[in-house]
Design a protein around this motif. Structure first.
Motif, PDB file in Angstrom:
ATOM      1  N   GLY A 316      14.202-142.912  -2.663  1.00  0.00           N
ATOM      2  CA  GLY A 316      14.537-143.025  -3.569  1.00  0.00           C
ATOM      3  C   GLY A 316      14.417-142.639  -5.082  1.00  0.00           C
ATOM      4  N   HIS A 317      14.365-141.474  -5.371  1.00  0.00           N
ATOM      5  CA  HIS A 317      14.505-141.481  -7.082  1.00  0.00           C
ATOM      6  C   HIS A 317      14.743-139.526  -6.611  1.00  0.00           C
ATOM      7  N   THR A 318      14.666-139.240  -7.784  1.00  0.00           N
ATOM      8  CA  THR A 318      15.446-137.332  -7.553  1.00  0.00           C
ATOM      9  C   THR A 318      14.176-136.897  -8.119  1.00  0.00           C
ATOM     10  N   VAL A 319      13.640-135.937  -7.974  1.00  0.00           N
ATOM     11  CA  VAL A 319      12.622-134.989  -8.254  1.00  0.00           C
ATOM     12  C   VAL A 319      13.116-134.335  -9.423  1.00  0.00           C
ATOM     13  N   ASP A 320      12.515-133.771 -10.618  1.00  0.00           N
ATOM     14  CA  ASP A 320      13.036-132.978 -11.849  1.00  0.00           C
ATOM     15  C   ASP A 320      12.321-131.187 -11.374  1.00  0.00           C
ATOM     16  N   GLU A 321      12.828-130.597 -10.653  1.00  0.00           N
ATOM     17  CA  GLU A 321      12.033-129.787  -9.854  1.00  0.00           C
ATOM     18  C   GLU A 321      11.452-128.340 -10.794  1.00  0.00           C
ATOM     19  N   ALA A 322      12.590-128.528 -11.850  1.00  0.00           N
ATOM     20  CA  ALA A 322      11.918-127.609 -12.854  1.00  0.00           C
ATOM     21  C   ALA A 322      10.235-127.584 -13.453  1.00  0.00           C
ATOM     22  N   ARG A 323      10.490-128.839 -13.444  1.00  0.00           N
ATOM     23  CA  ARG A 323       9.205-129.674 -14.609  1.00  0.00           C
ATOM     24  C   ARG A 323       8.326-129.376 -12.974  1.00  0.00           C
ATOM     25  N   VAL A 324       8.594-129.847 -11.839  1.00  0.00           N
ATOM     26  CA  VAL A 324       7.218-129.306 -10.919  1.00  0.00           C
ATOM     27  C   VAL A 324       6.991-127.845 -11.334  1.00  0.00           C
ATOM     28  N   HIS A 325       8.075-126.722 -11.506  1.00  0.00           N
ATOM     29  CA  HIS A 325       7.334-125.304 -10.613  1.00  0.00           C
ATOM     30  C   HIS A 325       6.592-125.445 -12.118  1.00  0.00           C
ATOM     31  N   ARG A 326       6.488-126.201 -13.635  1.00  0.00           N
ATOM     32  CA  ARG A 326       6.162-125.680 -15.204  1.00  0.00           C
ATOM     33  C   ARG A 326       4.908-126.149 -14.510  1.00  0.00           C
ATOM     34  N   LEU A 327       4.790-126.964 -13.516  1.00  0.00           N
ATOM     35  CA  LEU A 327       3.111-128.269 -14.240  1.00  0.00           C
ATOM     36  C   LEU A 327       2.494-126.673 -12.069  1.00  0.00           C
ATOM     37  N   ALA A 328       3.521-126.087 -11.261  1.00  0.00           N
ATOM     38  CA  ALA A 328       2.580-125.842 -10.586  1.00  0.00           C
ATOM     39  C   ALA A 328       1.753-124.516 -11.215  1.00  0.00           C
ATOM     40  N   LYS A 329       0.491-124.565  -9.951  1.00  0.00           N
ATOM     41  CA  LYS A 329      -0.693-124.413 -10.183  1.00  0.00           C
ATOM     42  C   LYS A 329      -0.842-122.612  -9.607  1.00  0.00           C
ATOM     43  N   ASP A 330      -0.364-123.313  -8.142  1.00  0.00           N
ATOM     44  CA  ASP A 330      -0.128-121.645  -7.318  1.00  0.00           C
ATOM     45  C   ASP A 330       1.145-122.745  -6.362  1.00  0.00           C
ATOM     46  N   HIS A 331       1.736-121.575  -5.035  1.00  0.00           N
ATOM     47  CA  HIS A 331       2.850-122.418  -4.397  1.00  0.00           C
ATOM     48  C   HIS A 331       3.011-121.440  -3.102  1.00  0.00           C
ATOM     49  N   PHE A 332       3.481-121.804  -2.181  1.00  0.00           N
ATOM     50  CA  PHE A 332       3.853-120.904  -0.959  1.00  0.00           C
ATOM     51  C   PHE A 332       4.662-121.250  -0.711  1.00  0.00           C
ATOM     52  N   SER A 333       5.755-120.242   0.575  1.00  0.00           N
ATOM     53  CA  SER A 333       6.810-121.612   1.141  1.00  0.00           C
ATOM     54  C   SER A 333       6.988-120.011   2.298  1.00  0.00           C
ATOM     55  N   ALA A 334       8.263-121.007   3.039  1.00  0.00           N
ATOM     56  CA  ALA A 334       8.334-120.228   4.201  1.00  0.00           C
ATOM     57  C   ALA A 334       9.988-120.398   4.992  1.00  0.00           C
TER      58      ALA A 334
END
Length: 334
Positions: A316-334
């Motif tokens: 029921g909520h929309t994620v602010d993906e730009a802010r998520v990536h600003r806060l992210a210290k690490d990530h991986f994708s597949a």
């Protein structure tokens, strides 16, 4: 039937208080629909385990229901539920059996520099519409602050949270004369007998926090409390949290949902679980500061009431993906 074509896992550290780390999981299906999940304060090996196994578990794999995805991780499970319910156009609360459209909220107040300052903070929250207050207490900060708050607000519903800081019941029994509704987590979770002994001595309900239904069964067998403090993301899945709810209800216990930490996703899941029929006590989603969330609308209380999002699918909520990536210290994708 969902089929994930892309996934991303991000390690996020929120800039407030004792810096809280979360793992966020984003799943994207073939049509571009997304589902999000969060684990707050993950165990040390969670990141490496997901990096090694999550892609093989989900990418290109058909699955019919979130319970059929054996991830063993609460963020993955939540993301699967979010994606699955969004695909069906139904709110998460409805999908797991929720019945409430709004929840009463408690507000949590930490120890203060002085008792007068604490009483002033309680006044602010009462004026803001809260009818239920939870005081964090510790040895040395317990009887006097509770006495002062009760003297100032004779009719206010009060609970205390001990965070497992006590080793004997003396001070806690003394608190019982101030009309507490609940004494949360008085002793370390492993000391079930101490919880049972305290419940025998006080009129207030003792609240216990567990992470498995088997752990709850141990408390139920010994009647070591009367309230389950249900933190949904502490369980490996929302279905396991629902089973804990069902066991507590069958035993005649009350349930309080809690989950105030993190980015807002875990709090949204807490609200969904809090809408279950057995969650009879006010929900706790009051921490951290509202402006540290990455979701819109933010998850919180207005005048002591939390709305259950029933007009939007999924969490029921929309994620602010730009802010998520600003806060992210690490990530991986597949």
């Amino acid at each position: 039937m969902p089929r994930v074509r892309e996934l991303e896992v991000l390690r996020v550290v929120l800039p407030y208080g004792p810096r809280t780390e979360s793992l966020l999981v984003k799943l994207t299906d073939q049509a571009g629909m997304t589902g999000w999940g969060e684990t707050v304060s993950p165990e040390p090996k969670a990141w490496s385990r997901l990096e090694e196994s999550l892609g093989a578990l989900l990418i290109g794999v058909d699955w019919e229901h979130p319970d059929s995805v054996p991830s063993g991780d609460s963020a993955v499970d939540m993301a699967c539920w979010d994606l699955w319910t969004r695909m069906r156009g139904v709110p998460l609360a409805d999908a797991i059996g929720g019945t409430r459209t709004s929840l009463m909220a408690t507000v949590r107040l930490t120890p203060d520099a002085s008792i007068d300052s604490l009483v002033s903070r309680v006044n602010q929250q009462v004026c803001a519409g809260y009818g239920h207050v939870t005081l964090d207490i510790r040895p040395g900060w317990d009887v006097e602050p509770v006495r002062a708050v009760r003297a100032a607000y004779p009719a206010l519903t009060l609970a205390v949270d001990c965070a497992g800081a006590y080793s004997d019941s003396g001070q806690l029994v003394a608190l019982d004369s101030y009309g507490l509704q609940v004494i949360e987590r008085p002793f370390p979770a492993t000391d079930i007998y101490a919880h049972a002994a305290l419940q025998d001595q006080v009129a207030a309900s003792v609240a216990v926090e567990v992470r498995t239904t088997a752990g709850l069964d141990d408390y139920l067998t010994l009647r070591a409390g009367r309230v389950l403090l249900l933190r949904p993301t502490a369980f490996v899945s929302l279905s396991e949290a629902r089973r804990a709810h069902d066991r507590a209800v069958a035993a005649g216990w009350d349930i309080q949902c809690a989950g105030g930490q993190g980015t807002g996703l875990a709090r949204a899941a807490t609200v969904a679980v809090g809408s279950l029929p057995g969650c009879t006590l006010p929900c706790d989603v009051t921490q951290p500061p509202r402006n540290n969330q990455i979701v819109t609308p933010i998850v919180g209380a207005n005048a002591g009431v939390i709305a259950v999002p029933l007009t939007q699918s999924g969490l029921g909520h929309t994620v602010d993906e730009a802010r998520v990536h600003r806060l992210a210290k690490d990530h991986f994708s597949a």
